[in-house]
Design a protein around this motif. Structure first.
Motif, PDB file in Angstrom:
ATOM      1  N   PRO A 141       0.808  -1.235   0.000  1.00 26.61           N
ATOM      2  CA  PRO A 141       0.000   0.000   0.000  1.00 26.61           C
ATOM      3  C   PRO A 141       0.833   1.272   0.000  1.00 26.61           C
ATOM      4  N   ALA A 142       2.124   1.166   0.303  1.00 19.31           N
ATOM      5  CA  ALA A 142       2.969   2.359   0.326  1.00 19.31           C
ATOM      6  C   ALA A 142       3.036   3.031  -1.040  1.00 19.31           C
ATOM      7  N   THR A 143       2.875   2.268  -2.104  1.00 23.27           N
ATOM      8  CA  THR A 143       2.891   2.873  -3.446  1.00 23.27           C
ATOM      9  C   THR A 143       1.687   3.784  -3.652  1.00 23.27           C
ATOM     10  N   GLU A 144       0.545   3.396  -3.100  1.00 26.50           N
ATOM     11  CA  GLU A 144      -0.621   4.271  -3.183  1.00 26.50           C
ATOM     12  C   GLU A 144      -0.405   5.548  -2.373  1.00 26.50           C
ATOM     13  N   GLU A 145       0.198   5.406  -1.195  1.00 24.80           N
ATOM     14  CA  GLU A 145       0.460   6.577  -0.368  1.00 24.80           C
ATOM     15  C   GLU A 145       1.452   7.515  -1.052  1.00 24.80           C
ATOM     16  N   ALA A 146       2.444   6.943  -1.712  1.00 25.24           N
ATOM     17  CA  ALA A 146       3.410   7.773  -2.423  1.00 25.24           C
ATOM     18  C   ALA A 146       2.753   8.522  -3.579  1.00 25.24           C
ATOM     19  N   ALA A 147       1.862   7.848  -4.305  1.00 24.55           N
ATOM     20  CA  ALA A 147       1.158   8.509  -5.404  1.00 24.55           C
ATOM     21  C   ALA A 147       0.247   9.611  -4.887  1.00 24.55           C
ATOM     22  N   ALA A 148      -0.404   9.392  -3.733  1.00 24.56           N
ATOM     23  CA  ALA A 148      -1.259  10.425  -3.147  1.00 24.56           C
ATOM     24  C   ALA A 148      -0.433  11.621  -2.705  1.00 24.56           C
ATOM     25  N   ASP A 149       0.749  11.379  -2.150  1.00 21.82           N
ATOM     26  CA  ASP A 149       1.619  12.485  -1.737  1.00 21.82           C
ATOM     27  C   ASP A 149       2.082  13.314  -2.924  1.00 21.82           C
ATOM     28  N   LEU A 150       2.166  12.675  -4.094  1.00 24.92           N
ATOM     29  CA  LEU A 150       2.576  13.396  -5.305  1.00 24.92           C
ATOM     30  C   LEU A 150       1.421  14.084  -6.001  1.00 24.92           C
ATOM     31  N   GLY A 151       0.223  14.006  -5.416  1.00 26.62           N
ATOM     32  CA  GLY A 151      -0.919  14.738  -5.952  1.00 26.62           C
ATOM     33  C   GLY A 151      -1.872  13.946  -6.817  1.00 26.62           C
ATOM     34  N   ALA A 152      -1.723  12.637  -6.909  1.00 23.87           N
ATOM     35  CA  ALA A 152      -2.621  11.827  -7.734  1.00 23.87           C
ATOM     36  C   ALA A 152      -3.979  11.709  -7.055  1.00 23.87           C
ATOM     37  N   GLY A 158      -7.766   9.912  -6.255  1.00 24.08           N
ATOM     38  CA  GLY A 158      -8.120   8.551  -5.876  1.00 24.08           C
ATOM     39  C   GLY A 158      -8.384   7.675  -7.081  1.00 24.08           C
ATOM     40  N   TRP A 159      -9.082   8.210  -8.091  1.00 21.94           N
ATOM     41  CA  TRP A 159      -9.371   7.422  -9.284  1.00 21.94           C
ATOM     42  C   TRP A 159      -8.095   7.095 -10.061  1.00 21.94           C
ATOM     43  N   THR A 160      -7.175   8.081 -10.136  1.00 24.98           N
ATOM     44  CA  THR A 160      -5.915   7.836 -10.834  1.00 24.98           C
ATOM     45  C   THR A 160      -5.089   6.779 -10.121  1.00 24.98           C
ATOM     46  N   ILE A 161      -5.076   6.816  -8.783  1.00 25.33           N
ATOM     47  CA  ILE A 161      -4.340   5.812  -8.016  1.00 25.33           C
ATOM     48  C   ILE A 161      -4.921   4.428  -8.264  1.00 25.33           C
ATOM     49  N   PHE A 162      -6.240   4.340  -8.253  1.00 25.39           N
ATOM     50  CA  PHE A 162      -6.867   3.030  -8.472  1.00 25.39           C
ATOM     51  C   PHE A 162      -6.605   2.520  -9.886  1.00 25.39           C
ATOM     52  N   ARG A 163      -6.708   3.410 -10.879  1.00 24.20           N
ATOM     53  CA  ARG A 163      -6.577   2.990 -12.271  1.00 24.20           C
ATOM     54  C   ARG A 163      -5.138   2.702 -12.666  1.00 24.20           C
ATOM     55  N   ARG A 164      -4.185   3.459 -12.147  1.00 26.89           N
ATOM     56  CA  ARG A 164      -2.799   3.324 -12.584  1.00 26.89           C
ATOM     57  C   ARG A 164      -1.949   2.451 -11.668  1.00 26.89           C
ATOM     58  N   ILE A 165      -2.375   2.256 -10.409  1.00 29.63           N
ATOM     59  CA  ILE A 165      -1.537   1.512  -9.462  1.00 29.63           C
ATOM     60  C   ILE A 165      -2.263   0.273  -8.924  1.00 29.63           C
ATOM     61  N   THR A 166      -3.444   0.489  -8.331  1.00 28.57           N
ATOM     62  CA  THR A 166      -4.124  -0.620  -7.649  1.00 28.57           C
ATOM     63  C   THR A 166      -4.621  -1.663  -8.631  1.00 28.57           C
ATOM     64  N   LEU A 167      -5.323  -1.224  -9.660  1.00 30.68           N
ATOM     65  CA  LEU A 167      -5.905  -2.171 -10.609  1.00 30.68           C
ATOM     66  C   LEU A 167      -4.849  -3.002 -11.333  1.00 30.68           C
ATOM     67  N   PRO A 168      -3.753  -2.411 -11.837  1.00 24.89           N
ATOM     68  CA  PRO A 168      -2.716  -3.273 -12.440  1.00 24.89           C
ATOM     69  C   PRO A 168      -2.120  -4.277 -11.462  1.00 24.89           C
ATOM     70  N   ALA A 169      -2.017  -3.904 -10.182  1.00 22.87           N
ATOM     71  CA  ALA A 169      -1.495  -4.851  -9.199  1.00 22.87           C
ATOM     72  C   ALA A 169      -2.458  -5.994  -8.952  1.00 22.87           C
ATOM     73  N   LEU A 170      -3.759  -5.716  -9.087  1.00 20.38           N
ATOM     74  CA  LEU A 170      -4.761  -6.757  -8.866  1.00 20.38           C
ATOM     75  C   LEU A 170      -5.048  -7.577 -10.117  1.00 20.38           C
ATOM     76  N   ARG A 171      -4.504  -7.191 -11.244  1.00 23.37           N
ATOM     77  CA  ARG A 171      -4.837  -7.864 -12.502  1.00 23.37           C
ATOM     78  C   ARG A 171      -4.562  -9.356 -12.489  1.00 23.37           C
ATOM     79  N   PRO A 172      -3.421  -9.839 -11.963  1.00 22.42           N
ATOM     80  CA  PRO A 172      -3.231 -11.301 -11.941  1.00 22.42           C
ATOM     81  C   PRO A 172      -4.326 -12.030 -11.183  1.00 22.42           C
TER      82      PRO A 172
END
Length: 286
Positions: free
Chosen positions: A184-195, A197-211
């Motif tokens: 989850p630290a990757t999501e926190e890092a993206a939020a700190d950079l101004g991303a 919630g939808w961008t975090i889910f689409r670009r970080i969370t969803l690709p991680a859950l794809r497998p």
């Protein structure tokens, strides 16, 4: 002289250890090979029987033929039930994977009380014998029909709803396996950079859950497509799934036609697993 004697005693012990290690590896390899034979030998026999020429199965066969594949193709009930199975499996997979993914995400990220109890409830249908589950769903539908004055048993949506109970547990289990490997630290890092919630889910969370999601789609489809225990309680007149149609055919005839149909199922499932593993390594989530 003492040192020489000690070295001479160590040499045989080292050689004995290597021999024991080699024997252990051979025994382990033999045990693994035996397990594979026990798993795949029935499948190989089914595939082989589908090419027998004679109607009555006998060994050794008196010849080989493709007539049983042609017989299965010309059997209208098999084709109709195949389309029904594909329809039910597709609908139940779509709904079950979406619901299971949301449930897995909520269970992993929330701090609700009695979380182990919810995990057990979501995985419970996988532990329940299929016949018991099918009978329970049938009795529940029967009571619901009396209360709602609406036909449920024998309807397509009633069958899909029952199969969703199979696809949700697979989805929860496999998506949670992907979430366990996600930091989850990757999501926190993206939020700190101004991303957002939808961008975090689409670009970080969803690709991680794809497998996990792709594996959930595959296993859910297979579990629904090949289900017999629940389906045989809920199919209605004029509508049947492929496993139920095969069981009905077996009541009146016993020839290699069923082996031909089973071989086609094995081929379909095998291709589905190979294609899925090509894009998502199943060993990462299974």
């Amino acid at each position: 002289m003492s040192a020489v004697g000690t070295a001479s005693r160590r040499a045989p012990s080292a050689g004995l250890a290597r021999i024991q290690a080699r024997v252990g590896r051979l025994a382990f390899s033999a045990a693994v090979l035996l397990c594979y034979l026990l798993i795949f030998l029935p499948v190989l026999f089914v595939v082989l029987i589908s090419f027998f020429r004679a109607e009555m199965v006998s060994f050794p066969p008196d010849g080989f033929s493709l007539r049983w594949y042609a017989n299965a193709w010309s059997h209208g009930d098999f084709l109709k039930s195949l389309l029904t199975s594909l329809q039910v499996a597709t609908l139940s997979t779509i709904v079950g994977v979406i619901a299971g993914t949301l449930a897995a995400f909520g269970l992993r990220r929330s701090n609700i009380r009695f979380k182990p109890l919810f995990n057990m409830l979501f995985l419970g249908p996988l532990l329940l014998p299929g016949v018991v589950g099918g009978a329970a769903i049938y009795m529940g539908y029967f009571r619901a029909e009396a209360a709602l004055d609406r036909d449920i048993t024998g309807s397509l949506w009633g069958l899909v709803a029952a199969h969703i109970m199979l696809t949700i547990p697979w989805s929860v289990r496999l998506v949670m396996a992907s979430l366990a490997q996600f930091n989850p630290a990757t999501e926190e890092a993206a939020a700190d950079l101004g991303a957002s919630g939808w961008t975090i889910f689409r670009r970080i969370t969803l690709p991680a859950l794809r497998p996990g999601i792709v594996a959930a789609c595959m296993f859910s489809f297979i579990a629904s497509f090949e289900n017999l225990e629940i389906s045989m309680f809920l199919v209605g007149p004029g509508r049947s799934t492929l496993p139920v149609a095969m069981l009905s055919y077996l009541e009146y005839r016993m020839d290699p036609t069923l082996a031909a149909v089973a071989t086609a199922q094995i081929l379909l499932v095998g291709v589905l697993m190979l294609v899925t593993d090509r894009y998502v390594k199943l060993s990462r989530v299974v």
